[in-house]
Design an enzyme around this catalytic site. Structure first.
Site, PDB file in Angstrom:
ATOM      1  N   ASP A  63      -9.046   3.294  -3.201  1.00 47.12           N
ATOM      2  CA  ASP A  63      -8.403   3.836  -2.000  1.00 47.12           C
ATOM      3  C   ASP A  63      -8.371   5.359  -1.974  1.00 47.12           C
ATOM      4  O   ASP A  63      -8.235   6.019  -2.998  1.00 47.12           O
ATOM      5  CB  ASP A  63      -6.978   3.319  -1.844  1.00 47.12           C
ATOM      6  CG  ASP A  63      -6.376   3.775  -0.526  1.00 47.12           C
ATOM      7  OD1 ASP A  63      -7.019   3.560   0.519  1.00 47.12           O
ATOM      8  OD2 ASP A  63      -5.290   4.362  -0.530  1.00 47.12           O
TER       9      ASP A  63
ATOM     10  N   HIS B 232       2.951  14.267   0.577  1.00 53.06           N
ATOM     11  CA  HIS B 232       2.324  15.525   0.169  1.00 53.06           C
ATOM     12  C   HIS B 232       3.411  16.595   0.219  1.00 53.06           C
ATOM     13  O   HIS B 232       4.077  16.742   1.242  1.00 53.06           O
ATOM     14  CB  HIS B 232       1.194  15.926   1.123  1.00 53.06           C
ATOM     15  CG  HIS B 232       0.039  14.976   1.127  1.00 53.06           C
ATOM     16  ND1 HIS B 232      -0.833  14.863   0.060  1.00 53.06           N
ATOM     17  CD2 HIS B 232      -0.388  14.081   2.044  1.00 53.06           C
ATOM     18  CE1 HIS B 232      -1.754  13.942   0.349  1.00 53.06           C
ATOM     19  NE2 HIS B 232      -1.501  13.447   1.540  1.00 53.06           N
TER      20      HIS B 232
ATOM     21  N   HIS C 237       0.830  -1.213   0.000  1.00 51.24           N
ATOM     22  CA  HIS C 237       0.000   0.000   0.000  1.00 51.24           C
ATOM     23  C   HIS C 237       0.859   1.257   0.000  1.00 51.24           C
ATOM     24  O   HIS C 237       1.431   1.626   1.023  1.00 51.24           O
ATOM     25  CB  HIS C 237      -0.906  -0.010   1.237  1.00 51.24           C
ATOM     26  CG  HIS C 237      -1.975   1.030   1.220  1.00 51.24           C
ATOM     27  ND1 HIS C 237      -3.235   0.809   1.723  1.00 51.24           N
ATOM     28  CD2 HIS C 237      -1.987   2.308   0.758  1.00 51.24           C
ATOM     29  CE1 HIS C 237      -3.980   1.902   1.572  1.00 51.24           C
ATOM     30  NE2 HIS C 237      -3.235   2.826   1.002  1.00 51.24           N
TER      31      HIS C 237
ATOM     32  N   PHE D  26      -4.724  14.344   4.299  1.00 52.68           N
ATOM     33  CA  PHE D  26      -4.411  13.171   5.120  1.00 52.68           C
ATOM     34  C   PHE D  26      -3.167  12.474   4.569  1.00 52.68           C
ATOM     35  O   PHE D  26      -2.997  12.380   3.359  1.00 52.68           O
ATOM     36  CB  PHE D  26      -5.568  12.173   5.073  1.00 52.68           C
ATOM     37  CG  PHE D  26      -6.836  12.635   5.737  1.00 52.68           C
ATOM     38  CD1 PHE D  26      -6.953  12.616   7.117  1.00 52.68           C
ATOM     39  CD2 PHE D  26      -7.919  13.071   4.968  1.00 52.68           C
ATOM     40  CE1 PHE D  26      -8.141  13.010   7.736  1.00 52.68           C
ATOM     41  CE2 PHE D  26      -9.104  13.473   5.580  1.00 52.68           C
ATOM     42  CZ  PHE D  26      -9.214  13.444   6.968  1.00 52.68           C
ATOM     43  N   GLY D  27      -2.330  11.950   5.474  1.00 49.07           N
ATOM     44  CA  GLY D  27      -1.276  11.038   5.011  1.00 49.07           C
ATOM     45  C   GLY D  27       0.123  11.440   5.428  1.00 49.07           C
ATOM     46  O   GLY D  27       0.421  12.620   5.585  1.00 49.07           O
TER      47      GLY D  27
ATOM     48  N   HIS E 294       1.488   5.313  -2.195  1.00 42.17           N
ATOM     49  CA  HIS E 294       1.053   6.321  -3.164  1.00 42.17           C
ATOM     50  C   HIS E 294       2.296   6.925  -3.795  1.00 42.17           C
ATOM     51  O   HIS E 294       3.102   7.526  -3.098  1.00 42.17           O
ATOM     52  CB  HIS E 294       0.217   7.399  -2.472  1.00 42.17           C
ATOM     53  CG  HIS E 294      -1.001   6.843  -1.783  1.00 42.17           C
ATOM     54  ND1 HIS E 294      -2.219   6.710  -2.436  1.00 42.17           N
ATOM     55  CD2 HIS E 294      -1.185   6.343  -0.543  1.00 42.17           C
ATOM     56  CE1 HIS E 294      -3.099   6.165  -1.586  1.00 42.17           C
ATOM     57  NE2 HIS E 294      -2.502   5.934  -0.438  1.00 42.17           N
ATOM     58  N   LEU E 295       2.459   6.725  -5.098  1.00 39.69           N
ATOM     59  CA  LEU E 295       3.639   7.253  -5.781  1.00 39.69           C
ATOM     60  C   LEU E 295       3.331   8.560  -6.512  1.00 39.69           C
ATOM     61  O   LEU E 295       4.228   9.200  -7.045  1.00 39.69           O
ATOM     62  CB  LEU E 295       4.217   6.209  -6.746  1.00 39.69           C
ATOM     63  CG  LEU E 295       4.736   4.923  -6.076  1.00 39.69           C
ATOM     64  CD1 LEU E 295       5.273   3.948  -7.118  1.00 39.69           C
ATOM     65  CD2 LEU E 295       5.809   5.226  -5.036  1.00 39.69           C
ATOM     66  N   ARG E 296       2.059   8.951  -6.561  1.00 35.60           N
ATOM     67  CA  ARG E 296       1.609  10.281  -7.025  1.00 35.60           C
ATOM     68  C   ARG E 296       1.810  10.565  -8.510  1.00 35.60           C
ATOM     69  O   ARG E 296       1.483  11.661  -8.956  1.00 35.60           O
ATOM     70  CB  ARG E 296       2.286  11.398  -6.221  1.00 35.60           C
ATOM     71  CG  ARG E 296       2.077  11.327  -4.712  1.00 35.60           C
ATOM     72  CD  ARG E 296       0.618  11.385  -4.325  1.00 35.60           C
ATOM     73  NE  ARG E 296       0.454  11.480  -2.865  1.00 35.60           N
ATOM     74  CZ  ARG E 296      -0.597  11.011  -2.211  1.00 35.60           C
ATOM     75  NH1 ARG E 296      -1.584  10.418  -2.865  1.00 35.60           N
ATOM     76  NH2 ARG E 296      -0.692  11.143  -0.916  1.00 35.60           N
TER      77      ARG E 296
ATOM     78  N   ASP F 232       1.224   2.549   3.679  1.00 36.24           N
ATOM     79  CA  ASP F 232       0.370   3.669   3.262  1.00 36.24           C
ATOM     80  C   ASP F 232       1.203   4.938   3.067  1.00 36.24           C
ATOM     81  O   ASP F 232       0.767   6.045   3.416  1.00 36.24           O
ATOM     82  CB  ASP F 232      -0.783   3.907   4.247  1.00 36.24           C
ATOM     83  CG  ASP F 232      -1.886   4.801   3.664  1.00 36.24           C
ATOM     84  OD1 ASP F 232      -1.826   5.115   2.446  1.00 36.24           O
ATOM     85  OD2 ASP F 232      -2.794   5.192   4.419  1.00 36.24           O
TER      86      ASP F 232
HETATM   87 ZN   LIG Z   1      -6.798   4.534   2.230  1.00 42.32          ZN
END
Ligand SMILES: [Zn+2]
Length: 426
Positions: free
Chosen positions: A154, A310, A62, A324-325, A64-66, A306
């Protein structure tokens, strides 16, 4: 050729835990032998893993590579470099890019880009619905053909039970896992942290644990109805884990993951600093304790980061307005060693499972150091002292609540297809 010498090979898939030397060649594991038995094969580069654990390559289920679309926060290049530094050899990237990864041309873009610039392997996850809008099912079969390993909306749950059922039915026929960000958005609306004493004290809007567990209940029941493979992402609440336990007892194909920040921190750690803002939010002490129990006894299958970068301009705003994150790759191994292994809550072998065979099983693949397997290896130390300085990160973002924390234990080398893509300097 690469010879990894003098290490302790820990491979849960083959129940191996002993001092062995490991020879990699042609992108595959060639052979394991007792320490020193290889002599010095002339052509091989030698990695001295004395005092270190040599494990199958860690998989992050999980992240996020954006890219495409939010390259000021992260790219496939910077994100996979950060992942390699964290000891990961493969990263599954979520589809909430801009545009949303809901079609095969974006799958191909990600696969091609990762093949060119990626430090690690990248296994893309496609959207479940068009634009992740929760109205129409996405082109899942075409994306599978192009290389997705799972589907998810997601960032949010699949919007309706009706569509979630349709997606699960369809994915069952394709034998693809459905990864759910389980959240009842009406219960979570406007909330920025977990509801409780701390949210009241800080004057921040909180969401109850039930915002997650209500939706987990829906998803688990739909998994039973459809027979689909369901994986619950970033599970944070005891009540949600109880649902997963129930599902497992019934023999459903339901799995779940927990993030390092959820087994390390609680809502009591939250301040107005937006580096403590993530979704699901940091939970109660009781929840944290239940998650750790689940990581130990097998109810939780996977540790996943996760990783959610940002760029500073987005995150350095008031808590209410910040997205979030938090970053996750580079602290995952060390937090697990510190919080779970050094405290005696889980064994080293269980830790390796949670990063290797656990995520592999969710994806329906194998992960081991047996001869003939891909030469993906994670080498880590349980004692190497270091301090995490987020400014040293290859990531484009800086949003970690663990900046400045000192650890004992760290990823030491990351090897993908026999190539050393990261090596910690002593
Ligand atoms: Zn999520």
């Amino acid at each position: 050729m690469l010879l990894i010498k003098n290490g302790r090979v820990l491979d849960p898939a083959s129940k191996t835990d002993r001092e062995l030397d490991l020879l990699l060649d042609g992108g595959l594991v060639q052979e394991l032998r007792a320490r020193g038995e290889f002599g010095s094969p002339g052509a091989a580069r030698i990695f001295d893993a004395a005092g270190m654990i040599v494990a199958p390559g860690f998989i992050d289920l999980h992240a996020h590579l954006r890219e495409p679309g939010q390259e000021s926060s992260e790219t496939i290049l910077t994100g996979t470099r950060s992942a390699a530094r964290g000891g990961f050899t493969a990263v599954c990237c979520m589809p909430n890019t801009k545009p949303v990864h809901d079609n095969a041309s974006i799958t191909r873009f990600i696969v091609d880009k990762a093949g060119t610039v990626g430090a690690t392997r990248v296994w893309p996850i496609g959207a479940a619905s068009v634009g992740s809008q929760g109205e129409a099912i996405a082109e899942i079969a075409a994306m599978k053909e192009a290389g997705i390993v799972a589907v998810s909306d997601d960032g949010k749950p699949i919007a309706t039970a009706r569509l979630a059922r349709q997606v699960m039915d369809y994915c069952r026929s394709l034998d693809l896992p459905v990864i759910e960000h389980s959240e009842d958005v009406s219960l979570a609306a406007g909330a920025v942290m977990r509801e409780g004493v701390t949210s009241t004290r800080l004057g921040l809007r909180g969401m109850p644990a039930a915002a997650e567990s209500v939706c987990v209940s829906r998803d688990v029941q739909l998994a039973e109805l459809t027979g689909a493979r369901l994986h619950i992402a970033h599970l944070s609440a005891k009540a949600s884990l109880d649902q997963v336990r129930w599902a497992k007892e019934r023999g459903l194909r339901v799995t779940c993951e927990v993030t390092p920040h959820h087994f390390t921190l609680t809502d009591e750690d939250v301040t107005y600093d937006s580096r403590f803002k993530m979704n699901p939010p940091l939970a109660s002490r009781e929840d944290r304790e239940a998650l750790i129990a689940g990581l130990a006894d097998g109810a939780v299958d996977v540790i996943a980061t996760d990783h959610a970068p940002h760029e500073p301009a987005l995150k350095e705003v008031e808590f209410d307005r910040a997205p979030f994150g938090i970053l996750g790759f580079e602290t995952a191994i060390s937090l697990t060693l510190d919080e779970l292994v050094a405290t005696g809550r889980i064994s080293l072998s269980r830790m390796v499972e949670l990063f290797t065979t656990g995520p592999a099983r969710v994806l329906g693949i194998e992960r081991s150091l047996a001869a003939g397997q891909p030469a993906d290896v994670t080498v880590f130390s349980t004692s190497h002292p270091w301090t995490y300085n987020v400014n040293d990160s290859p990531s484009r973002s800086r949003n970690s609540p663990f900046d400045g924390r000192t650890f004992r234990g760290a990823p030491m080398a990351t090897i993908v297809a026999g190539n050393v893509v990261y090596q910690r300097q002593p």
